[in-house]
Design a protein around this motif. Structure first.
Motif, PDB file in Angstrom:
ATOM      1  N   ASP A 151       8.853   5.428   9.127  1.00 31.64           N
ATOM      2  CA  ASP A 151       7.963   4.686  10.018  1.00 31.64           C
ATOM      3  C   ASP A 151       6.977   3.861   9.197  1.00 31.64           C
ATOM      4  OD1 ASP A 151       6.133   6.680   9.144  1.00 31.64           O
ATOM      5  OD2 ASP A 151       6.656   7.961  10.834  1.00 31.64           O
ATOM      6  N   SER A 152       5.718   3.772   9.636  1.00 36.48           N
ATOM      7  CA  SER A 152       4.755   2.905   8.960  1.00 36.48           C
ATOM      8  C   SER A 152       4.430   3.357   7.541  1.00 36.48           C
ATOM      9  CB  SER A 152       3.459   2.811   9.775  1.00 36.48           C
ATOM     10  OG  SER A 152       2.911   4.099  10.003  1.00 36.48           O
ATOM     11  N   VAL A 153       4.526   4.651   7.262  1.00 35.94           N
ATOM     12  CA  VAL A 153       4.288   5.119   5.900  1.00 35.94           C
ATOM     13  C   VAL A 153       5.342   4.531   4.969  1.00 35.94           C
ATOM     14  CG1 VAL A 153       4.251   7.158   4.406  1.00 35.94           C
ATOM     15  CG2 VAL A 153       3.072   7.211   6.606  1.00 35.94           C
ATOM     16  N   THR A 154       6.591   4.529   5.403  1.00 33.45           N
ATOM     17  CA  THR A 154       7.648   3.925   4.599  1.00 33.45           C
ATOM     18  C   THR A 154       7.529   2.409   4.588  1.00 33.45           C
ATOM     19  OG1 THR A 154       9.145   5.783   4.985  1.00 33.45           O
ATOM     20  CG2 THR A 154      10.164   3.675   4.407  1.00 33.45           C
ATOM     21  N   ASP A 155       7.154   1.832   5.726  1.00 32.36           N
ATOM     22  CA  ASP A 155       7.003   0.379   5.830  1.00 32.36           C
ATOM     23  C   ASP A 155       5.935  -0.147   4.871  1.00 32.36           C
ATOM     24  OD1 ASP A 155       7.994  -1.907   7.008  1.00 32.36           O
ATOM     25  OD2 ASP A 155       6.759  -1.769   8.805  1.00 32.36           O
ATOM     26  N   GLY A 156       4.946   0.686   4.543  1.00 27.83           N
ATOM     27  CA  GLY A 156       3.931   0.298   3.569  1.00 27.83           C
ATOM     28  C   GLY A 156       2.547   0.077   4.109  1.00 27.83           C
ATOM     29  N   PHE A 157       2.273   0.526   5.352  1.00 25.82           N
ATOM     30  CA  PHE A 157       0.936   0.359   5.925  1.00 25.82           C
ATOM     31  C   PHE A 157      -0.087   1.058   5.021  1.00 25.82           C
ATOM     32  CE2 PHE A 157      -2.704   1.088   8.538  1.00 25.82           C
ATOM     33  CZ  PHE A 157      -2.742   0.016   9.424  1.00 25.82           C
ATOM     34  N   GLY A 158      -1.154   0.340   4.705  1.00 29.22           N
ATOM     35  CA  GLY A 158      -2.187   0.886   3.827  1.00 29.22           C
ATOM     36  C   GLY A 158      -2.059   0.416   2.395  1.00 29.22           C
ATOM     37  N   SER A 159      -0.896  -0.128   2.020  1.00 32.29           N
ATOM     38  CA  SER A 159      -0.731  -0.692   0.686  1.00 32.29           C
ATOM     39  C   SER A 159      -1.378  -2.069   0.629  1.00 32.29           C
ATOM     40  CB  SER A 159       0.754  -0.772   0.313  1.00 32.29           C
ATOM     41  OG  SER A 159       1.442  -1.689   1.149  1.00 32.29           O
ATOM     42  N   THR A 160      -1.609  -2.567  -0.562  1.00 32.98           N
ATOM     43  CA  THR A 160      -2.263  -3.863  -0.736  1.00 32.98           C
ATOM     44  C   THR A 160      -1.307  -4.993  -0.358  1.00 32.98           C
ATOM     45  OG1 THR A 160      -3.612  -2.997  -2.545  1.00 32.98           O
ATOM     46  CG2 THR A 160      -3.421  -5.388  -2.374  1.00 32.98           C
ATOM     47  N   PRO A 161      -1.642  -5.795   0.659  1.00 31.89           N
ATOM     48  CA  PRO A 161      -0.750  -6.891   1.053  1.00 31.89           C
ATOM     49  C   PRO A 161      -0.488  -7.848  -0.105  1.00 31.89           C
ATOM     50  CG  PRO A 161      -2.405  -6.521   2.744  1.00 31.89           C
ATOM     51  CD  PRO A 161      -2.808  -5.692   1.558  1.00 31.89           C
ATOM     52  N   GLY A 162       0.771  -8.246  -0.234  1.00 30.41           N
ATOM     53  CA  GLY A 162       1.152  -9.195  -1.264  1.00 30.41           C
ATOM     54  C   GLY A 162       1.320  -8.626  -2.647  1.00 30.41           C
ATOM     55  N   ALA A 163       1.072  -7.324  -2.810  1.00 29.40           N
ATOM     56  CA  ALA A 163       1.119  -6.717  -4.148  1.00 29.40           C
ATOM     57  C   ALA A 163       2.363  -5.882  -4.386  1.00 29.40           C
ATOM     58  CB  ALA A 163      -0.122  -5.854  -4.370  1.00 29.40           C
ATOM     59  N   ASP A 164       3.210  -5.694  -3.371  1.00 28.88           N
ATOM     60  CA  ASP A 164       4.422  -4.874  -3.497  1.00 28.88           C
ATOM     61  C   ASP A 164       4.085  -3.485  -4.042  1.00 28.88           C
ATOM     62  OD1 ASP A 164       6.325  -6.875  -2.622  1.00 28.88           O
ATOM     63  OD2 ASP A 164       5.955  -7.887  -4.525  1.00 28.88           O
ATOM     64  N   ARG A 165       3.220  -2.776  -3.286  1.00 35.15           N
ATOM     65  CA  ARG A 165       2.781  -1.434  -3.697  1.00 35.15           C
ATOM     66  C   ARG A 165       3.174  -0.378  -2.679  1.00 35.15           C
ATOM     67  NH1 ARG A 165      -1.417  -1.584  -7.444  1.00 35.15           N
ATOM     68  NH2 ARG A 165      -1.052   0.668  -7.601  1.00 35.15           N
ATOM     69  N   ARG A 166       4.220  -0.642  -1.893  1.00 39.33           N
ATOM     70  CA  ARG A 166       4.761   0.370  -0.985  1.00 39.33           C
ATOM     71  C   ARG A 166       5.371   1.501  -1.810  1.00 39.33           C
ATOM     72  NH1 ARG A 166       6.581  -4.548  -0.541  1.00 39.33           N
ATOM     73  NH2 ARG A 166       6.075  -5.886   1.246  1.00 39.33           N
ATOM     74  N   TRP A 167       5.672   2.643  -1.183  1.00 34.19           N
ATOM     75  CA  TRP A 167       6.261   3.702  -2.003  1.00 34.19           C
ATOM     76  C   TRP A 167       7.704   3.386  -2.362  1.00 34.19           C
ATOM     77  CZ3 TRP A 167       9.149   8.506  -0.726  1.00 34.19           C
ATOM     78  CH2 TRP A 167       9.631   8.565   0.580  1.00 34.19           C
ATOM     79  N   SER A 168       8.356   2.495  -1.614  1.00 34.05           N
ATOM     80  CA  SER A 168       9.685   2.039  -2.023  1.00 34.05           C
ATOM     81  C   SER A 168       9.597   1.237  -3.322  1.00 34.05           C
ATOM     82  CB  SER A 168      10.325   1.195  -0.917  1.00 34.05           C
ATOM     83  OG  SER A 168       9.468   0.160  -0.490  1.00 34.05           O
ATOM     84  N   ASP A 169       8.585   0.387  -3.452  1.00 35.66           N
ATOM     85  CA  ASP A 169       8.391  -0.372  -4.691  1.00 35.66           C
ATOM     86  C   ASP A 169       8.101   0.564  -5.862  1.00 35.66           C
ATOM     87  OD1 ASP A 169       8.490  -3.096  -3.506  1.00 35.66           O
ATOM     88  OD2 ASP A 169       6.664  -2.464  -2.495  1.00 35.66           O
ATOM     89  N   ALA A 170       7.236   1.542  -5.603  1.00 34.31           N
ATOM     90  CA  ALA A 170       6.891   2.497  -6.659  1.00 34.31           C
ATOM     91  C   ALA A 170       8.113   3.294  -7.099  1.00 34.31           C
ATOM     92  CB  ALA A 170       5.787   3.438  -6.171  1.00 34.31           C
ATOM     93  N   LEU A 171       8.940   3.708  -6.155  1.00 35.82           N
ATOM     94  CA  LEU A 171      10.126   4.494  -6.493  1.00 35.82           C
ATOM     95  C   LEU A 171      11.125   3.655  -7.282  1.00 35.82           C
ATOM     96  CD1 LEU A 171      11.524   7.230  -6.227  1.00 35.82           C
ATOM     97  CD2 LEU A 171      12.512   6.438  -4.074  1.00 35.82           C
ATOM     98  N   ALA A 172      11.279   2.395  -6.926  1.00 31.72           N
ATOM     99  CA  ALA A 172      12.198   1.522  -7.661  1.00 31.72           C
ATOM    100  C   ALA A 172      11.750   1.362  -9.112  1.00 31.72           C
ATOM    101  CB  ALA A 172      12.283   0.159  -6.977  1.00 31.72           C
ATOM    102  N   SER A 173      10.453   1.179  -9.328  1.00 29.93           N
ATOM    103  CA  SER A 173       9.958   0.998 -10.692  1.00 29.93           C
ATOM    104  C   SER A 173      10.090   2.271 -11.517  1.00 29.93           C
ATOM    105  CB  SER A 173       8.505   0.526 -10.671  1.00 29.93           C
ATOM    106  OG  SER A 173       7.647   1.534 -10.168  1.00 29.93           O
ATOM    107  N   ARG A 174      10.044   3.435 -10.867  1.00 30.75           N
ATOM    108  CA  ARG A 174      10.126   4.702 -11.594  1.00 30.75           C
ATOM    109  C   ARG A 174      11.561   5.127 -11.889  1.00 30.75           C
ATOM    110  NH1 ARG A 174       5.303   4.330  -9.386  1.00 30.75           N
ATOM    111  NH2 ARG A 174       3.601   5.812  -9.749  1.00 30.75           N
TER     112      ARG A 174
END
Length: 363
Positions: free
Chosen positions: A168-191
């Protein structure tokens, strides 16, 4: 072999969380959208969804660009294409070298009226619109925080170890910095260095459809996860809205919100596991949400029961206990203050990074 490098789950046109263009659509206008890939390759192709359109949508021209290079899109060899009503349009593969973590720009020109546009409400990045054919990149005058028609970008990476995050919204990235690609999907990809595909929809429910928040999870799972090329693992983090929407009368978009039991949520998880077949399915416990507008005595009881089943049932192929990882040490029902975006429901950038770290440990 082509594999998904970026995805967004389609939604019914609606007013959404913020002003958007989904209901009015596009006419004699160009649309510019920017997405960040989680896998590289030498060739790219793009998928466009008209899943909620009642009539075909003509794409008069399109282009994709990365790293200063731009290539015109073609569709079965033609410069224009058509998205069928309730269907999708896939571009031909084009030569364009891209890297994991690189942003690509997809531009479309619509010379005829599209009607209401299938979209993804919460992009947490900016899309642009302007009059006329603007494939050269200049002349865009309006902006929006949603994606339209664009559902996937694929590369010829040949990889088969992609991870889909379904939620839901947690996965969608609500609360992350807009335009910065800081969703947890982005974080997981980088790790992990693996393609990580975001199949979250803000407000989404596991068991019930919503005009605002998408088709129910058990209904959209096939389209939004199983049809993704190159995926072998899915992490399921969904069900909190089913539990929490019935706790408040303040949000009309939460209605209707049937009161659900832990057993009904568990049945939904079992249906996802059944549909997943040979995919590895990792179950995630629901994050703490004490003090939020989703919290209440009944929500507390049901969420505790659901999380205990996820931990102990053995029915998932693996479990990531995000509830314990993200909890306040002084009150296990609340999100850790160091990770709280401010609504006691969603993490911020640092919290999403902690979630990604927890998944890495169980892969």
């Amino acid at each position: 072999m082509f594999a998904a490098a970026w995805t967004a789950s389609p939604q019914l046109p609606s007013e959404g969380f913020t002003p958007n263009w989904s209901r009015e659509g596009f006419w004699r206008q160009s649309l510019r959208q920017v997405v960040r890939l989680t896998a590289g390759g030498e060739r790219v192709r793009v998928r466009f969804s008209n899943a909620y359109g009642n009539s075909p949508v003509r794409v008069a021209a399109g282009a994709v660009a990365a790293g200063g290079s731009a290539v015109r899109l073609t569709f079965e060899g033609a410069a224009e294409g058509e998205m069928p009503a309730r269907g999708e349009l896939v571009s031909d593969a084009v030569q364009l070298a891209v890297e994991a973590g690189e942003s690509v720009v997809v531009t479309l020109y619509f010379d005829t009226a599209t009607g209401p546009a299938t979209f993804h409400a919460q992009a947490f990045t900016t899309s642009y619109r302007g009059d006329g054919c603007l494939l050269g990149g200049e002349g865009f005058t309006e902006s929006s925080e949603s994606w339209y028609f664009l559902s996937a970008v694929e590369t010829d990476s040949g990889r088969t170890d992609g991870i889909a995050l379904f939620g839901d919204s947690v996965t969608d990235g609500f609360g992350s910095t807009p335009g910065a690609d800081r969703r947890w999907s982005d974080a997981l990809a980088s790790r992990t260095g693996r393609a990580v595909l975001n199949a979250g929809i803000g407000g989404n429910l596991l068991l019930n459809d919503s005009a605002w928040y998408g088709e129910r999870g058990v209904g959209r799972f096939g389209r939004d996860v199983l049809q993704l090329a190159g995926v072998d693992t899915v992490v399921v983090l969904l069900g909190l809205n089913d539990i929490g929407f019935s706790e408040t009368d303040e949000q009309p978009t939460y209605k209707p919100a049937p009161v659900v039991s832990a057993g009904e949520i568990v049945a939904g998880y079992r249906e996802l596991i059944r549909q997943a077949g040979e995919l590895t399915v990792i179950g995630a416990t629901l994050l703490p949400f004490g003090g939020s507008d989703h919290w209440g005595e009944r929500a507390a009881k049901v969420s505790h029961e659901v999380n205990e089943w996820v931990r102990c049932s053995g029915e998932f192929d693996g479990v990531v206990d995000l509830n314990r990882v993200m909890a306040d040490p002084g009150d296990s029902d609340r999100l850790h203050p160091a990770y709280d975006f401010g609504d006691h429901l969603h993490p911020h950038d640092e919290g999403y990074g902690v979630m990604a770290d927890a998944v890495v440990r169980c892969l």
